[in-house]
Design a protein around this motif. Structure first.
Motif, short mmCIF file in Angstrom:
data_model
loop_
_atom_site.label_atom_id
_atom_site.label_comp_id
_atom_site.label_asym_id
_atom_site.label_seq_id
_atom_site.Cartn_x
_atom_site.Cartn_y
_atom_site.Cartn_z
N SER A 205 8.83 1.16 -0.45
CA SER A 205 8.25 -0.05 0.15
C SER A 205 8.86 -0.25 1.53
O SER A 205 9.85 0.40 1.89
CB SER A 205 8.51 -1.28 -0.72
N ASP A 337 2.86 2.86 -2.59
CA ASP A 337 1.83 3.30 -3.52
C ASP A 337 0.51 2.55 -3.32
O ASP A 337 -0.57 3.10 -3.56
CB ASP A 337 2.30 3.15 -4.97
N ASP A 338 0.59 1.29 -2.86
CA ASP A 338 -0.64 0.56 -2.57
C ASP A 338 -1.38 1.19 -1.38
O ASP A 338 -2.61 1.30 -1.38
CB ASP A 338 -0.34 -0.91 -2.26
N ASP A 341 -2.92 4.43 -2.70
CA ASP A 341 -4.09 4.19 -3.55
C ASP A 341 -5.31 3.82 -2.72
O ASP A 341 -6.42 4.33 -2.95
CB ASP A 341 -3.78 3.09 -4.57
N ARG A 342 -5.13 2.92 -1.74
CA ARG A 342 -6.27 2.54 -0.90
C ARG A 342 -6.76 3.74 -0.09
O ARG A 342 -7.98 3.93 0.07
CB ARG A 342 -5.86 1.39 0.04
#
Length: 377
Positions: A205, A337-338, A341-342
């Motif tokens: 992050s 990870d967001d 994923d997007r």
């Protein structure tokens, strides 16, 4: 020391590796020089959408009759090239590299891997589908003393803090002066990638703030501070500015790496220091800058050795940039990870090649796909 997940095809022709450079701008010309200085490489052509630019760059090499063209794949076929070097602008990285991979040509590309993480994932899948190597030249990894700094960390135990200060004051003019996030988008990927190298870890992050000092000559934010949480619990902090004259750091930055039993300092240019300094075997010299990238690319396509910049290993450095800019614009912590994923869903939605799309759909997860490693690791 061989890799098998991707890049299975090796080049076994005799003589130097025959290369076409795509892009006749400043970086393209730097690559023609690096190729000319390497006895294991041969420049056989320069491709550019602007014929005059290609002809001018060819003339500057001093190679009589050097072939030029506007289509990289056509020029590679016409000249019998073994591979291409993609030195185009970031927006052209995806189409040029994709065309080369699908044509059966390995690619050594300039950073970033592509204009977006989504495009980078597409190219990673294309490399898997074709079995061709796509290596990104993250050139600042190729510095003898960066590798020496990493070596000196070996006896010091678990690393907890990696920090870099980057302060320069370049007056580029042109597009960089008009970018929204010039430091993060055009420069910070080098330090982000170097931190991943030093830690042997990927980001989890980031919290980032961008700002522009009152005297800045940039339209966009030319300064930033970012804190990345990394796998294993370490923190990487980046503190930088592109509008700070006086006592400037190296272009590599000034580093401090703190571990459980000591600290390593590196000014970005000279030999690093460690406290305590325990004698170990000196690190191997990776070569310097793009010359080192070229040397490693040649070894990879000739012998199957795993290069540092293979596309699967490099996409995460661009993900750090995208996550940092998102954090700064949204004023919140962003989970890597967001972003992945997007980007993955964006790549699925835009992929035009059915076989490349099938590769991406078969991935168990983006991280699993990107974490492919050689058998020796």
């Amino acid at each position: 020391m061989t890799f098998h997940a991707v890049g299975e095809h090796r080049i076994e022709t005799d003589g130097p590796l025959r290369l076409v450079v795509v892009g006749a701008g400043g970086m393209g010309r730097a690559w023609t020089g690096a190729i000319g200085a390497n006895d294991d490489a041969e420049l056989v052509g320069i491709a550019d959408l602007a014929p005059a630019a290609a002809e001018s760059a060819a003339e500057a090499t001093g190679i009589a009759g050097l072939a030029v063209g506007s289509d990289a794949v056509e020029l590679a076929r016409r000249t019998g090239a073994d591979a291409i070097v993609n030195a185009t602008i970031p927006e052209a990285h995806h189409p040029v590299t994709m065309a080369a991979l699908l044509a059966g040509l390995p690619v050594l590309g300039e950073k970033p891997v592509a204009a977006s993480v989504a495009e980078g994932l597409s190219l990673a899948a294309a490399a898997e589908h074709t079995g061709q190597l796509f290596m990104v030249s993250q050139s600042r990894r190729y510095h003898r003393y960066l590798h020496e700094a990493k070596r000196r960390l070996d006896p010091l135990g678990t690393i907890g803090i990696v920090s870099v200060d980057f302060f320069q004051s370049p007056h580029f003019g042109g597009f960089r002066d008009e970018m929204a996030s010039p430091l993060l988008l055009d420069m910070a990927i080098h330090q982000f990638d170097m931190a991943r190298f030093l830690l042997d870890a990927d980001p989890v992050s980031v919290s980032c703030e961008e700002y522009n000092p009152a005297w800045s000559w940039y339209d966009g934010d030319a300064a930033a501070a970012a804190v990345f949480a990394m796998e294993g619990g370490a923190r990487f902090t980046f503190n930088g500015s592109w509008c700070s004259p006086g006592f400037e750091t190296s272009w590599n930055g000034a580093w401090r790496i703190s571990a459980e039993r000591g600290t390593v300092l590196w000014d970005g240019e000279g030999e690093p220091t460690a406290a305590p300094d325990e004698a170990t075997t000196p690190a191997d010299d990776p070569g310097l800058g793009i010359a080192g990238s070229l040397r490693e690319f040649i070894a990879a396509v000739r012998h199957g050795t795993e290069p540092m910049g293979r596309v699967h290993a490099n996409v995460m450095s661009l993900a750090m940039v995208e996550a940092a800019t998102q954090s700064a614009s949204q004023g919140r912590r962003v989970v890597i990870d967001d972003v992945l994923d997007r980007s993955y869903h964006a790549a699925l939605a835009t992929e035009r090649n059915a076989e490349v799309l099938a590769v991406m759909k078969a991935w168990p997860s983006v991280r699993d796909a990107l974490n492919q490693r050689s058998d020796s690791e």
